[in-house]
Write a protein that holds these residues in place. Structure first.
Motif, PDB file in Angstrom:
ATOM      1  N   GLN A  25       0.836  -1.196   0.000  1.00 53.30           N
ATOM      2  CA  GLN A  25       0.000   0.000   0.000  1.00 53.30           C
ATOM      3  C   GLN A  25       0.871   1.246   0.000  1.00 53.30           C
ATOM      4  O   GLN A  25       0.373   2.334  -0.213  1.00 53.30           O
ATOM      5  N   VAL A  29      -0.357   5.050  -0.766  1.00 54.95           N
ATOM      6  CA  VAL A  29      -0.453   6.036   0.320  1.00 54.95           C
ATOM      7  C   VAL A  29       0.483   7.202   0.045  1.00 54.95           C
ATOM      8  O   VAL A  29       0.095   8.369   0.162  1.00 54.95           O
ATOM      9  N   LEU A  33      -0.735  11.092  -0.440  1.00 54.58           N
ATOM     10  CA  LEU A  33      -0.300  12.140   0.482  1.00 54.58           C
ATOM     11  C   LEU A  33       0.541  13.190  -0.228  1.00 54.58           C
ATOM     12  O   LEU A  33       0.387  14.389   0.024  1.00 54.58           O
ATOM     13  N   CYS A  40       5.575  12.046   2.953  1.00 52.26           N
ATOM     14  CA  CYS A  40       5.422  10.669   3.409  1.00 52.26           C
ATOM     15  C   CYS A  40       6.717   9.909   3.147  1.00 52.26           C
ATOM     16  O   CYS A  40       7.316  10.053   2.085  1.00 52.26           O
ATOM     17  N   LEU A  94      -7.653  10.013   3.874  1.00 49.11           N
ATOM     18  CA  LEU A  94      -7.615   8.548   3.888  1.00 49.11           C
ATOM     19  C   LEU A  94      -9.025   7.966   3.752  1.00 49.11           C
ATOM     20  O   LEU A  94      -9.265   7.055   2.960  1.00 49.11           O
ATOM     21  N   ARG A  95      -9.936   8.513   4.536  1.00 50.73           N
ATOM     22  CA  ARG A  95     -11.323   8.023   4.542  1.00 50.73           C
ATOM     23  C   ARG A  95     -11.970   8.221   3.165  1.00 50.73           C
ATOM     24  O   ARG A  95     -12.599   7.304   2.629  1.00 50.73           O
ATOM     25  N   ASN A  97     -10.657   8.298   0.344  1.00 47.76           N
ATOM     26  CA  ASN A  97     -10.037   7.460  -0.680  1.00 47.76           C
ATOM     27  C   ASN A  97     -10.097   5.972  -0.333  1.00 47.76           C
ATOM     28  O   ASN A  97      -9.428   5.153  -0.972  1.00 47.76           O
ATOM     29  N   LEU A  99      -8.984   4.232   2.171  1.00 51.71           N
ATOM     30  CA  LEU A  99      -7.812   3.598   2.772  1.00 51.71           C
ATOM     31  C   LEU A  99      -8.029   3.420   4.272  1.00 51.71           C
ATOM     32  O   LEU A  99      -8.156   4.392   5.012  1.00 51.71           O
ATOM     33  N   SER A 100      -8.075   2.182   4.701  1.00 54.76           N
ATOM     34  CA  SER A 100      -8.238   1.871   6.115  1.00 54.76           C
ATOM     35  C   SER A 100      -6.901   1.381   6.667  1.00 54.76           C
ATOM     36  O   SER A 100      -6.399   0.331   6.256  1.00 54.76           O
ATOM     37  N   LYS A 104      -2.337   3.398  13.791  1.00 52.48           N
ATOM     38  CA  LYS A 104      -1.809   4.761  13.646  1.00 52.48           C
ATOM     39  C   LYS A 104      -1.364   5.257  15.014  1.00 52.48           C
ATOM     40  O   LYS A 104      -1.968   4.929  16.024  1.00 52.48           O
TER      41      LYS A 104
END
Length: 139
Positions: A25, A29, A33, A40, A94-95, A97, A99-100, A104
């Motif tokens: 991922q 990610v 970002l 990132c 994230l939400r 798109n 992505l869970s 964190k």
């Protein structure tokens, strides 16, 4: 336990931990970002023994262990230098798109000297405790 969060990094940075053998991922990610002007850095199992603060670019963190840290099997994020607005922007991105990433943590004065692997294990213990308190354990 709620940690006292202070802005220990000058600029926001997301450390994205990508374990070996898990569907990658990291590039997804990182691209998402970067497109939102959020720096990132993708890290892996070879970083588990290093202090989290050092991985975030802080100087003067305690030296990490050099061996003996077991692999952590889940992708995770360590968030450095985010204020409330930046943190909310990141979580919303994230939400939106799909992505869970359940694992964190926010870099704090307390955890900046911890080995990455120890921090990830602590996140998992807290996640399991919270799920058990709600009456369900998610794997």
């Amino acid at each position: 336990m709620k940690a006292r969060i202070s802005k220990v990094c000058a600029a926001p940075l997301v450390l994205f931990y990508q374990p070996n053998g898990v569907a990658p991922q990291g590039s997804t990610v990182q691209g998402l970002l970067t497109g939102a002007d959020i720096p990132c850095r993708v890290i892996g199992e070879e970083h588990l023994c290093q202090p989290v603060g050092t991985l975030c670019g802080l100087e003067g963190c305690a030296a990490g262990k050099t061996d003996g840290m077991p692999p952590f099997p889940h992708p995770a994020m360590v968030l450095c230098g985010f204020g409330d607005a930046g943190l909310n922007k990141l979580l919303r991105l994230l939400r939106e798109n799909g992505l869970s990433i359940p694992h964190k943590a926010v870099l704090t004065d307390t955890n900046k000297d911890w080995a990455l692997g120890f921090l990830l294990e602590e996140i998992e213990r807290e996640r399991q405790a919270m799920a058990a308190a709600r009456g369900r354990i998610e794997n």
